[in-house]
Scaffold this motif. Structure first.
Motif, PDB file in Angstrom:
ATOM      1  N   GLN A 151    -131.008 -17.518  -9.189  1.00 17.95           N
ATOM      2  CA  GLN A 151    -131.415 -16.918 -10.458  1.00 17.95           C
ATOM      3  C   GLN A 151    -130.253 -16.198 -11.134  1.00 17.95           C
ATOM      4  OE1 GLN A 151    -134.329 -17.430 -12.065  1.00 17.95           O
ATOM      5  NE2 GLN A 151    -134.667 -18.859 -10.360  1.00 17.95           N
ATOM      6  N   GLY A 211    -128.756 -17.403 -14.635  1.00 22.58           N
ATOM      7  CA  GLY A 211    -128.660 -16.508 -15.776  1.00 22.58           C
ATOM      8  C   GLY A 211    -127.285 -16.563 -16.428  1.00 22.58           C
ATOM      9  N   ARG A 212    -126.253 -16.607 -15.594  1.00 19.99           N
ATOM     10  CA  ARG A 212    -124.890 -16.676 -16.134  1.00 19.99           C
ATOM     11  C   ARG A 212    -124.645 -18.004 -16.849  1.00 19.99           C
ATOM     12  NH1 ARG A 212    -120.684 -18.988 -14.043  1.00 19.99           N
ATOM     13  NH2 ARG A 212    -121.505 -19.047 -11.917  1.00 19.99           N
ATOM     14  N   GLU A 245    -126.900 -19.999 -18.135  1.00 20.79           N
ATOM     15  CA  GLU A 245    -127.715 -20.033 -19.357  1.00 20.79           C
ATOM     16  C   GLU A 245    -127.024 -19.270 -20.488  1.00 20.79           C
ATOM     17  OE1 GLU A 245    -131.429 -18.418 -18.086  1.00 20.79           O
ATOM     18  OE2 GLU A 245    -132.338 -20.396 -17.780  1.00 20.79           O
ATOM     19  N   ALA A 246    -126.439 -18.125 -20.159  1.00 23.41           N
ATOM     20  CA  ALA A 246    -125.728 -17.333 -21.172  1.00 23.41           C
ATOM     21  C   ALA A 246    -124.526 -18.102 -21.713  1.00 23.41           C
ATOM     22  CB  ALA A 246    -125.285 -16.004 -20.571  1.00 23.41           C
TER      23      ALA A 246
END
Length: 292
Positions: free
Chosen positions: A115, A119-120, A122-123
């Motif tokens: 996760q 998240g990284r 996705e950013a």
């Protein structure tokens, strides 16, 4: 011995690990300690499996998102599900004991790590999407600007406004189609483009008004010059009857207004046209009174 966490099946990798453990135990004369060594081996294997699965997850997902154009939200989610499933299979496939507390804890930690990495990524992907959308938007703005620069000025303002708005609507509609895959970024980009096109339209209309003003000023001067030229004989000639003078002045005034219209005709219909028309008439009236 199932009591030490032996699996129900062995792969080639499992067998190689067991043989390596046995050979090390024999070489070090610690065969009696195999159960405890085995436990340590399993714990170490769980950690290595988690770390390897996480590395594979990050590498594979990074590879999938390094494409052009960038993945949209749905494509990224599909890639994430595929890579996550592969990482979890890899984690379980190399373990001897998939039900131990250490394995459960390691899998939970793996999911948490996934996760964080997700998240990284996705950013980073969102940033690439925004850059991609901004590039497309800039191209649309430049194309609209080129269209505006090619418009022949001056012209009637109402017609110009309608033409500009139509061209802006077409540019925005095409841009929206090009950004339809990236709904999460397109709204913000579209708002910025719409504002910029509005500014370009205002600049064009202001330039048009400036050109119109120059023409109307010149038209007023032309009317005055025409009147003066037509009445030159009145000033230089001898006496003239009132009727003859009025006829000459009326004709001169008509000629002056015609001179005005000949120059101002391209911008007829402007909101300022009537005002300048009245200005020309007033100026001619003033010149006429001086001669009467």
């Amino acid at each position: 011995n199932s009591s030490i966490g032996a699996p129900k099946w062995f792969s080639g990798a499992h067998m190689a690990a067991v043989l390596e453990l046995l050979v090390d135990a024999a070489n070090n004369n610690v065969m009696d300690s195999i159960p405890s060594i085995w436990t340590l081996f399993l714990d170490k294997q769980v950690v290595q499996a988690r770390e390897s699965a996480l590395l594979v997850f990050e590498k594979d997902l990074t590879t999938k998102v390094q494409v052009f154009p960038p993945l949209n939200t749905y494509q990224l989610q599909a890639a994430q599900r595929e890579v996550t499933e592969a990482a979890r299979r890899m984690f379980h496939d190399v373990l001897f004991d998939t039900s131990s507390a250490a394995t459960v804890a390691a899998e939970l930690e793996l999911n948490n790590n996934i996760q964080v990495v997700l998240g990284r990524i996705e950013a980073e992907n969102s940033k690439r999407i925004l850059e991609h959308c901004s590039k497309i938007a800039k191209e649309a703005e430049n194309k609209f600007k080129s269209v505006v620069n090619e418009i022949s000025l001056p012209q009637a303002e109402k017609a110009l406004q309608e033409s500009l708005q139509q061209k802006a609507n077409q540019a925005l509609a095409k841009l929206k189609d090009n950004l339809v895959e990236y709904s999460d970024a397109s709204e913000r980009v579209m708002a910025g483009v719409e504002e910029h096109l509005g500014l370009l339209m205002k600049e064009c209309i202001t330039l048009n008004r400036d050109k119109v003003t120059v023409i109307l000023d010149r038209a007023v001067s032309a009317a005055s010059d025409s009147f003066a030229e037509e009445t030159h004989s009145v000033l230089d000639g001898g006496g003239m009857s009132s009727a003859s003078l009025n006829r000459v002045l009326t004709q001169a005034r008509s000629g002056g207004m015609k001179a005005f219209e000949n120059i101002a005709l391209p911008v007829y219909g402007e909101t300022t046209y009537d005002a300048y028309l009245a200005l020309a008439g007033s100026q001619l009236d003033s010149q006429q009174k001086k001669l009467q």
